[in-house]
Design a protein around this motif. Structure first.
Motif, mmCIF file in Angstrom:
data_model
loop_
_atom_site.group_PDB
_atom_site.id
_atom_site.type_symbol
_atom_site.label_atom_id
_atom_site.label_comp_id
_atom_site.label_asym_id
_atom_site.label_seq_id
_atom_site.Cartn_x
_atom_site.Cartn_y
_atom_site.Cartn_z
ATOM 1 N N TRP A 20 0.819 -1.218 0.000
ATOM 2 C CA TRP A 20 0.000 0.000 0.000
ATOM 3 C C TRP A 20 0.855 1.270 0.000
ATOM 4 N N HIS B 233 -1.068 6.525 -5.475
ATOM 5 C CA HIS B 233 -2.453 6.755 -5.077
ATOM 6 C C HIS B 233 -3.093 7.880 -5.870
ATOM 7 N N LYS C 261 -3.334 9.565 -0.980
ATOM 8 C CA LYS C 261 -3.193 8.458 -0.017
ATOM 9 C C LYS C 261 -3.945 8.780 1.274
ATOM 10 N N TRP D 47 -8.405 -2.649 -3.830
ATOM 11 C CA TRP D 47 -6.985 -2.949 -3.667
ATOM 12 C C TRP D 47 -6.752 -4.385 -4.106
#
Length: 331
Positions: A23, A28, A61, A262
């Motif tokens: 992540w 992002h 993000k 995701w």
């Protein structure tokens, strides 16, 4: 912290962003830009409110971490990632000895029926003849079959122009994988099957290949797409252009169209990135099932055709909506 609840054999787990592998390293902002392409078309008020906020963000993000929670939705089946692309076929607006395989508009009786004629009946019968339903003719029935699986594509005309076609509907029959059928017949092992392998086998075996294509009774009809520029991707299920390696097709029974998703794809080329659910497909069934859009043309097709990987899929849901998926005793 992870919470779980089972309802109708579907399990929901709420995870933390720290639980998502990779992540921290993703782009992002790129995902946020794709999210903004379609979020204004989502139906529910909480999604539209987040869409309005998204347009003012300077830290993508932080936006996702502040307003969403990752939800793992499981229905008992293993995760499976495949790929799709926008094919480009050679064709013409008029039939000829070379271009003799038609792309059809959807006839009204097919649209009105829950289940209409099979692929074999449509392609070998006379029901479509003389009705002016042809959009174009192409030179390769195998490429046309795979165009139907992809649901959209471009036709390259002899004068160098292109026309773009999109999904208009189907005949209502369940999709059957011809790759699985080749494995069942013992012609290939499961790990050997790809789109290119299937195409080559059908071309080497014209009669058996034609019969193999008819094994799939599902048939897709098209519409001519005139309001998408050549630079943009094809339109997905939300009627907006999709983006290579940021848009995925999902089963909308489990994943809302327009939602951030995701993905943690395994296999030879692992992928960890935030995608946006902007498309669907007749073969995409299940909570842990996703089809990754690779782009337009042969290179994208080769990359997409090789993909059949395990992994994990998590849907980023608005916080209140995420917790509303759990029963009270799960807190």
């Amino acid at each position: 912290m992870t919470s779980k609840a089972a309802a109708s054999e579907v399990e929901y787990s709420i995870l933390e962003f720290s639980d998502l592998n990779g992540w921290e390293q993703d782009d992002h902002a790129a995902a946020l830009g794709v999210f903004l392409n379609t979020c204004q078309d989502m139906d529910d008020a909480d999604w539209r409110a987040l869409c309005a906020l998204a347009g003012d963000q300077t830290d993508a993000k932080a936006f996702f971490e502040l307003f969403f929670r990752p939800v793992l939705i499981e229905d008992g089946d293993d995760a499976l990632f495949t790929g799709y692309f926008e094919p480009e076929l050679d064709g013409d607006l008029y039939p000829s000895t070379r271009f003799r395989y038609p792309l059809y508009r959807m006839p009204p009786e097919a649209r009105a029926a829950r289940q209409w004629l099979t692929r074999r009946e449509i392609e070998t019968g006379e029901v479509m003849q003389g009705r002016g339903l042809e959009i174009a003719w192409v030179d390769d029935p195998v490429e046309l079959f795979f165009l139907q699986i992809q649901g959209s594509g471009r036709i390259r005309l002899p004068d160098g122009r292109h026309i773009r076609v999109g999904y208009a509907g189907a005949n209502g029959h369940e999709y059957r994988s011809i790759g699985v059928e080749l494995v069942r017949r013992g012609i290939y092992k499961a790990h050997q099957v790809s789109a290119q392998v299937i195409k080559n086998w059908v071309r080497r075996n014209p009669f058996e290949g034609s019969e193999l294509l008819h094994h799939n009774p599902s048939y897709v009809f098209f519409r001519k797409v005139t309001n998408v520029s050549p630079e943009d991707g094809p339109r997905g299920a939300m009627n907006r252009s999709i983006t290579a390696l940021r848009s995925i097709a999902v089963d909308k029974r489990f994943v809302p169209l327009g939602a951030p998703v995701w993905i943690e794809k395994g296999g030879a080329a692992p992928m960890r990135r935030l995608m946006i659910a902007q498309d669907t497909g007749s073969a995409i069934k299940g909570a842990q099932r996703a089809d990754i859009y690779f782009g337009t043309g042969d290179a994208a097709g080769r990359a997409a055709g090789r993909l059949r990987d395990p992994g994990r899929i998590l849907v980023l849901m608005p916080i209140q909506r995420a917790y509303a998926m759990l029963p009270v005793d799960a807190y």
